[in-house]
Design a protein around this motif. Structure first.
Motif, mmCIF file in Angstrom:
data_model
loop_
_atom_site.group_PDB
_atom_site.id
_atom_site.type_symbol
_atom_site.label_atom_id
_atom_site.label_comp_id
_atom_site.label_asym_id
_atom_site.label_seq_id
_atom_site.Cartn_x
_atom_site.Cartn_y
_atom_site.Cartn_z
ATOM 1 N N LEU A 246 45.150 40.444 33.087
ATOM 2 C CA LEU A 246 46.198 40.471 34.109
ATOM 3 C C LEU A 246 46.174 41.790 34.875
ATOM 4 N N ALA A 247 45.944 42.884 34.142
ATOM 5 C CA ALA A 247 45.916 44.196 34.796
ATOM 6 C C ALA A 247 44.777 44.267 35.804
ATOM 7 N N GLU A 248 43.590 43.772 35.406
ATOM 8 C CA GLU A 248 42.436 43.841 36.312
ATOM 9 C C GLU A 248 42.596 42.879 37.484
ATOM 10 N N VAL A 249 42.907 41.617 37.184
ATOM 11 C CA VAL A 249 43.054 40.634 38.251
ATOM 12 C C VAL A 249 44.254 40.992 39.126
ATOM 13 N N GLY A 250 45.287 41.573 38.496
ATOM 14 C CA GLY A 250 46.445 42.006 39.259
ATOM 15 C C GLY A 250 46.094 43.065 40.290
ATOM 16 N N LEU A 251 45.110 43.914 39.963
ATOM 17 C CA LEU A 251 44.651 44.908 40.940
ATOM 18 C C LEU A 251 44.123 44.208 42.189
ATOM 19 N N PHE A 252 43.302 43.170 41.978
ATOM 20 C CA PHE A 252 42.732 42.462 43.128
ATOM 21 C C PHE A 252 43.798 41.631 43.851
ATOM 22 N N ALA A 253 44.726 41.047 43.087
ATOM 23 C CA ALA A 253 45.819 40.295 43.720
ATOM 24 C C ALA A 253 46.708 41.223 44.538
ATOM 25 N N ALA A 254 46.985 42.403 43.992
ATOM 26 C CA ALA A 254 47.797 43.379 44.735
ATOM 27 C C ALA A 254 47.078 43.802 46.015
ATOM 28 N N SER A 255 45.758 43.907 45.940
ATOM 29 C CA SER A 255 44.996 44.259 47.143
ATOM 30 C C SER A 255 45.143 43.167 48.196
ATOM 31 N N SER A 256 45.156 41.891 47.765
ATOM 32 C CA SER A 256 45.343 40.791 48.713
ATOM 33 C C SER A 256 46.730 40.852 49.353
ATOM 34 N N ILE A 257 47.736 41.171 48.538
ATOM 35 C CA ILE A 257 49.100 41.300 49.068
ATOM 36 C C ILE A 257 49.146 42.403 50.120
ATOM 37 N N MET A 258 48.539 43.554 49.810
ATOM 38 C CA MET A 258 48.587 44.694 50.736
ATOM 39 C C MET A 258 47.815 44.405 52.018
ATOM 40 N N LEU A 274 35.940 39.464 48.971
ATOM 41 C CA LEU A 274 36.273 39.370 47.554
ATOM 42 C C LEU A 274 35.477 38.251 46.880
ATOM 43 N N ASN A 275 35.295 37.151 47.584
ATOM 44 C CA ASN A 275 34.485 36.060 47.048
ATOM 45 C C ASN A 275 33.038 36.493 46.853
ATOM 46 N N LEU A 276 32.492 37.210 47.801
ATOM 47 C CA LEU A 276 31.106 37.664 47.694
ATOM 48 C C LEU A 276 30.943 38.664 46.551
ATOM 49 N N ALA A 277 31.891 39.586 46.417
ATOM 50 C CA ALA A 277 31.838 40.539 45.303
ATOM 51 C C ALA A 277 31.964 39.813 43.971
ATOM 52 N N SER A 278 32.746 38.732 43.968
ATOM 53 C CA SER A 278 32.953 37.980 42.736
ATOM 54 C C SER A 278 31.702 37.241 42.281
ATOM 55 N N VAL A 279 30.816 36.882 43.214
ATOM 56 C CA VAL A 279 29.553 36.242 42.820
ATOM 57 C C VAL A 279 28.792 37.150 41.868
ATOM 58 N N ALA A 280 28.666 38.427 42.248
ATOM 59 C CA ALA A 280 27.972 39.389 41.384
ATOM 60 C C ALA A 280 28.728 39.574 40.077
ATOM 61 N N PHE A 281 30.058 39.600 40.147
ATOM 62 C CA PHE A 281 30.854 39.805 38.937
ATOM 63 C C PHE A 281 30.663 38.658 37.954
ATOM 64 N N MET A 282 30.451 37.441 38.442
ATOM 65 C CA MET A 282 30.248 36.297 37.550
ATOM 66 C C MET A 282 29.018 36.487 36.663
ATOM 67 N N VAL A 283 27.983 37.146 37.208
ATOM 68 C CA VAL A 283 26.791 37.426 36.403
ATOM 69 C C VAL A 283 27.158 38.387 35.277
ATOM 70 N N HIS A 284 27.858 39.461 35.624
ATOM 71 C CA HIS A 284 28.301 40.419 34.597
ATOM 72 C C HIS A 284 29.213 39.744 33.576
ATOM 73 N N LEU A 285 30.083 38.842 34.050
ATOM 74 C CA LEU A 285 31.026 38.187 33.149
ATOM 75 C C LEU A 285 30.293 37.283 32.148
ATOM 76 N N GLY A 286 29.261 36.569 32.615
ATOM 77 C CA GLY A 286 28.463 35.756 31.699
ATOM 78 C C GLY A 286 27.785 36.607 30.637
ATOM 79 N N LEU A 287 27.223 37.755 31.053
ATOM 80 C CA LEU A 287 26.609 38.673 30.089
ATOM 81 C C LEU A 287 27.662 39.248 29.139
ATOM 82 N N SER A 288 28.862 39.505 29.661
ATOM 83 C CA SER A 288 29.946 40.015 28.824
ATOM 84 C C SER A 288 30.348 39.005 27.760
#
Length: 452
Positions: A246-258, A274-288
């Motif tokens: 929640l803390a991490e996703v909340g950072l990105f949600a707060a950025s959308s609000i701002m 944010l969607n494009l950055a998330s593509v790369a993050f999905m690779v890291h998340l799978g490895l995580s």
């Protein structure tokens, strides 16, 4: 195991998980692309609505993620009864969370208005969320069963179920957003209905697999009976994971609000970047996720050195992915952003310019973003979740969100300043979480298990 052996094992386990996350992400990406071609206003509203949905989904999925290391550890120890009990109580907690979240979905318009969004955007986003809530329950149950299967290294089925769901979502979006194939043209409402379709299809797939392929585990046997001991264990591990998420996703949600305060065009550009950055993050998340399973297995085997060698291998793999992503984001930002906007969109030039600037900033946080999610995966596998929760809260909300506001609105950097604030939060988290794993956590496990 040697480092090449670790890398091969991680790749075999992690590649289907990466593919599964990318397929899951394709659901949101499809919504963004199709709504971007439908209208900028619809895209901006669903950026808000889907961000709201994702914040609550990722919080509730803490219980599902807790199931992964617990099942992996039980499997390594040969405890079939234990892995069944853990999985069932993960399902229980997910159902409870979905119903507790309903009022937030139903009255989301008032919440978005209170956060400074325009009445028009808040109204459309609320309509989307009231329908999309119906997909939250199956989405969370799917997460629990995917964690159970991933912990057993049954990652290919996780991948294929997610791919089938993503294809179903794309077809439903195409029909219901634009009114194709004889369906009504529903716009944002059509996107919400399509998201329910994908979660229902995915749930049917994982339930059938668990029943037909792994009948010996009897996951659904006496599902209605409470198991308070295991429910407590999953709850105690899952709540800190949920709060960390929640803390991490909340950072990105707060950025959308701002960024939403700046208008529909910057918000649309923000959503695309944010969607494009998330593509790369999905690779890291799978490895995580692979790191969580491997670390959970090491705990079950009581082998801290095996965990450490695997951690070095997986962090090297994550670093290579991050460097490749930086190169792409810096080289062709406008080309990437342009994929999401119709050629005849009047605001196309403004969205391209703003989105390209966001992409350059996104390149700055690729390495630290990969580092923080790798460390979190390893710490969860080691069942260390409380201190990482505190680190995440301080990094993302104590530093990241205030930095975004100050840089964006006090210093007048607007959207780019908001994104630079995210870099601050992610960098701080990456450094502290790495220190936590390689320092206190690994030291404690070595002392507990001794030489192996």
């Amino acid at each position: 195991m040697s480092y090449p052996d670790h890398a091969r094992a991680i790749w075999r386990l992690g590649l289907p998980l990466v593919g599964g996350h990318l397929a899951q992400f394709a659901v949101g990406l499809t919504d963004t692309v199709m709504l971007g071609w439908y209208s900028v206003e619809a895209l901006a509203a669903v950026v808000l609505g889907s961000g709201f949905f994702f914040v609550l989904f990722i919080f509730g999925s803490g219980f599902a993620i807790a199931v992964m290391p617990m099942v992996a550890s039980a499997d390594a120890a040969g405890d079939e009864v234990g892995l069944r009990r853990v999985t069932r109580m993960g399902l229980w907690l997910s159902v409870g969370f979905a119903f507790l979240a309903l009022p937030l979905f139903w009255f989301s318009g008032a919440l978005l208005l209170g956060l400074g969004q325009t009445p028009a955007l808040a109204e459309v986003a609320q309509g989307y969320l009231r329908i999309a809530w119906l997909g939250l329950l199956p989405a969370l149950l799917v997460m629990v069963l995917k964690s159970y299967l991933a912990a057993l290294e049954r990652t290919r089925v996780v991948f294929w179920v997610t791919v089938i769901g993503a294809v179903a979502n794309g077809l439903a979006n195409y029909a219901l957003i634009f009114g194709n194939w004889g369906a009504p043209e529903l716009g944002v409402t059509g996107a919400a209905i399509a998201s329910i379709v994908v979660h229902a299809v995915s749930m049917a797939g994982v339930v059938l697999y668990a029943v037909l392929v792994l009948p010996e585990h009897e996951i659904f046997r006496r599902l209605w009976r409470p198991d308070w001991v295991e429910l407590g264990r999953v709850f105690r591990l899952g709540v800190p994971i949920g709060i960390t998420n929640l803390a991490e996703v909340g950072l990105f949600a707060a950025s959308s609000i701002m960024v939403g305060w700046l208008g529909a065009v910057p918000l649309a550009a923000h959503g695309i970047a944010l969607n494009l950055a998330s593509v790369a993050f999905m690779v890291h998340l799978g490895l995580s996720n692979a790191a969580t399973v491997r670390a959970g297995n090491a705990i079950g085997r009581r082998d801290a050195e095996h965990m450490a060698r695997g951690a070095r291998a997986i962090m090297a793999m994550s670093l290579l992915v991050a460097l490749a992503t930086v190169a792409v984001f810096v080289a062709v930002p406008e080309v990437l952003v342009g994929l999401f906007i119709a050629p005849d969109e009047p605001a196309r030039a403004a969205i391209l310019a703003t989105g390209a600037a966001f992409m350059i900033v996104a390149a700055l946080f690729q390495v630290v973003d990969g580092a923080q999610v790798m460390a979190l995966g390893l710490l969860r596998g080691a069942l260390d979740t409380r201190v990482p929760m505190v680190i995440a809260a301080i990094s993302y909300w104590g530093l990241g969100v205030p930095s975004s506001y100050v840089l964006g609105f006090v210093f007048g950097l607007e959207g780019v300043g908001v994104w630079l604030g995210m870099v601050v939060g992610l960098s701080f988290a990456g450094v502290l979480l790495m220190w936590r794993f390689w320092g206190p956590t690994l030291r404690s496990l070595r002392a507990r298990f001794g030489a192996h």
